[in-house]
Design an enzyme around this catalytic site. Structure first.
Site, PDB file in Angstrom:
ATOM      1  N   SER A 263      -4.345  -3.095  22.477  1.00  0.00           N
ATOM      2  CA  SER A 263      -5.042  -2.941  23.752  1.00  0.00           C
ATOM      3  C   SER A 263      -4.757  -1.596  24.399  1.00  0.00           C
ATOM      4  CB  SER A 263      -4.621  -4.060  24.701  1.00  0.00           C
ATOM      5  OG  SER A 263      -3.244  -3.919  24.974  1.00  0.00           O
ATOM      6  N   CYS A 264      -3.937  -0.752  23.746  1.00  0.00           N
ATOM      7  CA  CYS A 264      -3.517   0.474  24.437  1.00  0.00           C
ATOM      8  C   CYS A 264      -4.015   1.760  23.785  1.00  0.00           C
ATOM      9  CB  CYS A 264      -2.003   0.498  24.539  1.00  0.00           C
ATOM     10  SG  CYS A 264      -1.362  -0.980  25.309  1.00  0.00           S
ATOM     11  N   PHE A 265      -3.573   2.040  22.551  1.00  0.00           N
ATOM     12  CA  PHE A 265      -3.909   3.350  21.964  1.00  0.00           C
ATOM     13  C   PHE A 265      -5.424   3.602  21.911  1.00  0.00           C
ATOM     14  CE2 PHE A 265       0.275   3.667  19.312  1.00  0.00           C
ATOM     15  CZ  PHE A 265       0.964   3.960  20.471  1.00  0.00           C
ATOM     16  N   LYS A 267      -7.895   2.311  23.575  1.00  0.00           N
ATOM     17  CA  LYS A 267      -8.471   2.373  24.929  1.00  0.00           C
ATOM     18  C   LYS A 267      -7.999   3.633  25.679  1.00  0.00           C
ATOM     19  CE  LYS A 267      -6.235  -0.187  28.101  1.00  0.00           C
ATOM     20  NZ  LYS A 267      -5.775   0.415  29.333  1.00  0.00           N
ATOM     21  N   ASP A 268      -6.708   3.915  25.603  1.00  0.00           N
ATOM     22  CA  ASP A 268      -6.175   5.028  26.394  1.00  0.00           C
ATOM     23  C   ASP A 268      -6.643   6.385  25.856  1.00  0.00           C
ATOM     24  OD1 ASP A 268      -4.963   3.107  27.887  1.00  0.00           O
ATOM     25  OD2 ASP A 268      -2.932   3.455  27.141  1.00  0.00           O
TER      26      ASP A 268
END
Ligand code: UGA
Length: 421
Positions: A263-265, A267-268
């Site tokens: 959910s992080c790399f 998206k960010d």
């Protein structure tokens, strides 16, 4: 301290439980009644190692409510830990941050005590000062840094090791523009004995994005070199073992394979690219990071096709979570891999120790195995997540195409291919 935690997802649940373990009183705020009940009974609302233990152990200091004003009136600091998902164009969706800021602002209006608001959700540089602050001031009729505190405190927690990361992280980043807010957060984190680096709010927000973007870059770099190594008959793991011994480079996040999910790399990095574009900067390196990452799952399928024609065959899949020790399937590499297999006309028999229930709604038509051993009945296996239990399987007489590098499969399989080795 008395702290409200708004949001009961990964960041909120872990941060709240860990702050309670440090002796603080914590009030969790969420919309999902079931999750709040779980927290009240000392059970974790998410799959995360040791989180149950921590919530149970600190039950007397932990409360849960669905009302932001109730929480604000019982506490003196509030951490915003709501999600910041992606819009279709990769830009960041800040609706949840806006909504909770507005409710916090109105609650501050009727709160006589000084209160500090801390943004922990991952937000692009400028968001706290240009979006959260004006909403809080408008709704409360009060002045930031004078009548209430405001800060950012990005998180560096990895799913699966989040509690360990909280207590033994490399650093705590505090973004504050005034002394009061800064010292409130410093006092909170001093017991951890972790280096604290204090910056302005905007800089702290940028540190978070830069950290994730750099880690994602390391992985895509390892994959690019890994793809080259594969062509030349070199094991990229041996290469990065040697490369990582240079202290200027470091050994971490060089595991090559089918790329990063979660959910992080994804998206960010997309959000940073979109933001850069909006301010007139082209991020050539980050564009390539995403492109390489998107292409890695296809490498696994190409290696499969070297040995097996997938149409009409049942292919075994080991691992559906985006990484081991997590039930999270967001942006899991299993998604493009299974999509490709189905498009090729193959059937899929898949197993994951904990992520199958989350995966099932995405692919209701594939078959889910009860055990990893059942998947091994297929003569062709794809390894998608490196769960530890996959190290104990019997890969003899099997064709194994490995996206994550399971040592036992390398030793035993009849035909073995690793994506970057
Ligand atoms: C990541 C960061 O590591 C955390 O520091 C950060 O706080 C978090 O995002 C966040 O922004 O909330 P997380 O996504 O939970 O944490 O998990 P990672 O361990 O970083 O793995 C991310 C993905 O990269 C996984 O799919 C993993 O398989 C992949 N990966 C990781 C590789 O392909 N190679 C590596 O060497 C390392």
């Amino acid at each position: 301290m008395k702290i409200s935690i708004i949001g009961t997802g990964y960041v909120g649940a872990v941060t709240g439980a860990c702050l309670a373990e440090l002796g603080n009183h914590v009030v969790f705020v969420g919309r999902n009644k079931e999750k709040l009940d779980l927290i009240r009974s000392g059970k974790s609302p998410i799959y995360e190692r040791n989180l149950d233990d921590l919530l149970l152990k600190n039950q007397e200091r932990i409360h849960a409510t669905s009302s932001i004003p109730d929480a604000i009136h019982q506490t003196n600091s509030t951490f915003i830990c709501v999600g910041t998902p992606s819009n279709k164009d990769g830009s960041i969706d800040l609706r949840q941050v806006e909504d909770v800021s507005s409710v916090i602002g109105s609650a501050l209006c009727s709160s006589p005590d000084y209160h500090t608001i801390v943004v922990k959700s991952t937000v692009l540089p400028g968001t706290t000062e240009e979006l959260v602050l004006p909403i809080l001031e408008h709704e409360s009729g009060k002045k930031a840094y004078v009548d209430f505190g405001l800060a950012t405190n990005p998180e560096f927690l990895k799913e699966g090791t989040a509690i360990e990361d909280f207590f033994h992280g490399d650093r705590v980043i505090i973004g504050a523009n005034d002394t009061n807010s800064r010292s409130t957060l410093q006092n909170l984190y001093i017991p951890l004995d972790i280096p604290i680096y204090s910056t302005s709010i905007k800089t702290a927000e940028m540190i978070k994005y830069t950290s994730n973007a750099f880690l994602a870059t390391k992985i895509s770099f390892a994959n690019e070199i890994g793809n080259l190594c594969k062509k030349m008959g070199i094991d990229s793991y041996d290469v990065f073992q040697g490369v990582g011994m240079d202290t200027r480079i470091g050994p971490h996040f060089f595991r090559s394979g089918i790329g990063f999910g979660g959910s992080c790399f994804p998206k960010d990095v997309q959000a940073l690219i979109a933001h850069a574009r909006a301010v007139g900067e082209e991020t050539r390196i980050l564009n390539a990071v995403i492109q390489t990452n998107n292409e890695q799952p296809g490498k696994l399928i190409n290696l499969l096709k070297k040995h097996v024609y997938p149409a009409g065959k049942t292919i075994g899949i080991l691992g559906l979570a985006f990484k081991p020790d997590s039930d999270d399937v967001r942006e899991s590499r299993a998604i493009p891999i299974i999509t490709d297999l189905l498009n090729e006309g193959a059937s899929v028999l898949a197993y994951d120790p904990v992520a199958m229930e989350n995966f099932r709604p995405l692919f209701p038509s594939i078959t889910y195995a009860k055990t990893a051993g059942e998947v091994l009945k297929c003569d062709t296996i794809l390894i998608v997540t490196e769960w530890k239990e996959f190290e104990d399987l019997d890969y003899k007489n099997r064709i194994v195409i490995d996206g994550r590098r399971i040592a036992k499969a390398i030793d035993e399989a009849a035909i073995y291919e690793g994506v970057c080795w």
